[in-house]
Design a protein around this motif. Structure first.
Motif, PDB file in Angstrom:
ATOM      1  N   ARG A 150       0.816  -1.223   0.000  1.00  0.00           N
ATOM      2  CA  ARG A 150       0.000   0.000   0.000  1.00  0.00           C
ATOM      3  C   ARG A 150       0.846   1.268   0.000  1.00  0.00           C
ATOM      4  N   HIS A 166      -2.507  -3.205  -9.652  1.00  0.00           N
ATOM      5  CA  HIS A 166      -3.794  -3.285  -8.965  1.00  0.00           C
ATOM      6  C   HIS A 166      -3.899  -4.576  -8.178  1.00  0.00           C
ATOM      7  N   GLY A 169      -2.101  -4.533  -4.940  1.00  0.00           N
ATOM      8  CA  GLY A 169      -2.563  -3.600  -3.925  1.00  0.00           C
ATOM      9  C   GLY A 169      -1.741  -2.330  -3.869  1.00  0.00           C
ATOM     10  N   ARG A 171      -0.651   1.580  -5.649  1.00  0.00           N
ATOM     11  CA  ARG A 171      -1.055   2.679  -6.515  1.00  0.00           C
ATOM     12  C   ARG A 171      -0.160   2.674  -7.762  1.00  0.00           C
ATOM     13  N   HIS A 188      -6.778   2.679  -9.048  1.00  0.00           N
ATOM     14  CA  HIS A 188      -5.525   2.855  -8.312  1.00  0.00           C
ATOM     15  C   HIS A 188      -4.551   3.784  -9.026  1.00  0.00           C
TER      16      HIS A 188
END
Length: 210
Positions: A150, A166, A169, A171, A188
């Protein structure tokens, strides 16, 4: 790396065209790129010549293709505009950089020797990991950096890479050097730009630390 750090996709297209002619692949170069970009070398060759191709033979064939690519790209090597300066500024701010590529050791070192960027971690497609859109390469890079997914931002120029980010997890920033922004869209994706010069003009790094 390819199409994101360096403007290498035209050279890859030329080397795939040589491969196509040499081995009787009926697909067009555009179709080959669409199917293979982001996948590791063995996956690429098997996709074009059959899943039953022995691993050693697939490795020999992708080594042949990538040698053509490096020879072609060496004659007109160029980075995606602003990459080296952006990377330098990021590292100066204490951010860690990993190169997470489906490319092999030779291609990675070929690029790093020319862009003069020293990442904190490297993950490659010849290390036994599945290529994109599977998230494994990105997750391995995060682990090497000691970072949670993340907290990572993936810079990608291809749909498979955007999808892999994606799934991991993470961006993403879409670098639209080879695809249109709408082809690289997703919930994202936090920015879509032409190159790293545009990111710097928009104070992207500064906004991360705001």
């Amino acid at each position: 790396m390819d199409g994101t750090m360096v403007d290498s996709m035209p050279a890859h297209a030329k080397s795939w065209d040589l491969f196509r002619q040499r081995h009787g692949v009926q697909l067009s170069v555009d179709e080959i790129l669409k199917r293979t970009t982001g996948r590791n070398g063995i996956e690429c060759v098997r996709l074009l010549l059959g899943d039953d191709l022995p691993e050693e033979e697939a490795k020999r064939l992708i080594d042949e293709k990538e040698a053509d690519y490096r020879r072609i790209f060496a004659e007109d090597f160029r980075e995606v505009a602003g990459f080296s300066e952006f990377a330098r500024r990021a590292q100066a701010r204490g951010l860690k950089i990993a190169v997470a590529t489906a490319g092999d050791r030779n291609n990675l070192h070929f690029v790093l020797e020319r862009v003069h960027v020293r990442p904190e971690a490297e993950v490659r497609g010849d290390q036994g990991l599945p290529g994109k859109p599977e998230p494994d390469i990105f997750l391995a890079a995060a682990k090497k950096l000691g970072a949670e997914p993340r907290d990572c931002i993936v810079f990608e120029d291809a749909p498979f890479g955007i999808e892999a980010a994606h799934r991991a997890g993470m961006r993403a920033v879409a670098i639209c050097s080879t695809h249109k922004a709408e082809e690289l869209a997703g919930p994202h994706v936090i920015a879509s730009v032409r190159d790293f010069e545009e990111l710097m003009k928009n104070d992207f790094l500064e906004s991360l630390h705001a």
